[in-house]
Design a protein around this motif. Structure first.
Motif, mmCIF file in Angstrom:
data_model
loop_
_atom_site.group_PDB
_atom_site.id
_atom_site.type_symbol
_atom_site.label_atom_id
_atom_site.label_comp_id
_atom_site.label_asym_id
_atom_site.label_seq_id
_atom_site.Cartn_x
_atom_site.Cartn_y
_atom_site.Cartn_z
ATOM 1 N N UNK A 1 0.836 -1.193 0.000
ATOM 2 C CA UNK A 1 0.000 0.000 0.000
ATOM 3 C C UNK A 1 0.876 1.251 0.000
ATOM 4 N N UNK A 2 0.376 2.300 -0.619
ATOM 5 C CA UNK A 2 1.051 3.589 -0.640
ATOM 6 C C UNK A 2 0.190 4.592 0.118
ATOM 7 N N UNK A 3 0.824 5.390 0.949
ATOM 8 C CA UNK A 3 0.103 6.401 1.712
ATOM 9 C C UNK A 3 1.069 7.455 2.213
ATOM 10 N N UNK A 4 0.584 8.278 3.120
ATOM 11 C CA UNK A 4 1.380 9.381 3.653
ATOM 12 C C UNK A 4 1.755 9.098 5.103
ATOM 13 N N UNK A 5 3.016 9.269 5.401
ATOM 14 C CA UNK A 5 3.630 8.938 6.686
ATOM 15 C C UNK A 5 3.143 9.867 7.798
ATOM 16 N N UNK B 1 5.395 -7.046 10.125
ATOM 17 C CA UNK B 1 6.487 -7.595 9.305
ATOM 18 C C UNK B 1 6.664 -6.763 8.035
ATOM 19 N N UNK B 2 6.491 -5.462 8.183
ATOM 20 C CA UNK B 2 6.490 -4.571 7.023
ATOM 21 C C UNK B 2 7.892 -4.134 6.623
ATOM 22 N N UNK B 3 8.008 -3.822 5.356
ATOM 23 C CA UNK B 3 9.235 -3.311 4.775
ATOM 24 C C UNK B 3 8.897 -2.055 3.991
ATOM 25 N N UNK B 4 9.726 -1.038 4.135
ATOM 26 C CA UNK B 4 9.566 0.185 3.364
ATOM 27 C C UNK B 4 10.108 -0.076 1.958
ATOM 28 N N UNK B 5 9.245 0.080 0.954
ATOM 29 C CA UNK B 5 9.670 -0.147 -0.433
ATOM 30 C C UNK B 5 10.170 1.121 -1.093
ATOM 31 N N UNK B 6 9.657 2.270 -0.654
ATOM 32 C CA UNK B 6 10.097 3.507 -1.265
ATOM 33 C C UNK B 6 9.421 4.718 -0.670
ATOM 34 N N UNK B 7 10.011 5.877 -0.945
ATOM 35 C CA UNK B 7 9.466 7.160 -0.488
ATOM 36 C C UNK B 7 9.510 8.150 -1.640
ATOM 37 N N UNK B 8 8.649 9.159 -1.546
ATOM 38 C CA UNK B 8 8.664 10.274 -2.513
ATOM 39 C C UNK B 8 8.757 11.568 -1.766
#
Length: 141
Positions: free
Chosen positions: A58-62, A134-141
């Motif tokens: 999922x993509x969202x805002x931190x 068990x999450x992994x950060x895939x990327x940031x913008x």
């Protein structure tokens, strides 16, 4: 050709199967009730969301929950205006995220993509229905 027709039929029959992650999360149903002075909420979680639980991206805002140099738990929201700690826009959908390896803190409202195991909170005492472990950060913008 036959496979394409079958896949199209399945997609039309089950629109939630092709839904975006935030659409699936916001399609969770909630029903409040009270009996003998005891409040509870019953959640109805779509099957399409349950089928993605083992590998949910999922993509969202931190949204940080604690001020730390390295974080292992944070929230993401579909729109920065949904931040539960900011402004007065009310409380929108949020997803609690627990990463396997602490990561450097990010600027609030940074766009992030994470993947992990989606867990379901079946408790009748909270509106929290899903959270990611068990999450992994895939990327940031």
């Amino acid at each position: 050709m036959r496979l394409a027709i079958i896949l199209a039929a399945v997609s039309l029959a089950s629109p939630l199967l092709a839904a975006e992650p935030w659409e699936l999360i916001t399609s969770i149903g909630y029903e409040e009730s009270e009996a003998d002075g005891e409040w509870k909420v019953t959640k109805t979680i779509p099957d399409a969301l349950r089928t993605q639980a083992d590998s949910f991206t999922i993509t969202g805002y931190y949204v940080p929950v604690e001020a730390q140099a390295y974080v292992s738990q944070f929230l993401i929201v579909p729109d920065p205006a949904d931040c539960p700690f900011c402004g007065s826009n009310g409380y929108g959908p949020t997803l609690e995220v627990h990463v396997t390896t602490p990561m450097p803190d990010l600027a609030e409202a940074s766009e992030v993509t994470v993947t992990g195991k989606l867990n379901f909170d079946e408790s009748t005492e909270t509106y929290r229905a899903v959270y990611l472990t068990d999450a992994t950060l895939l990327g940031t913008n």
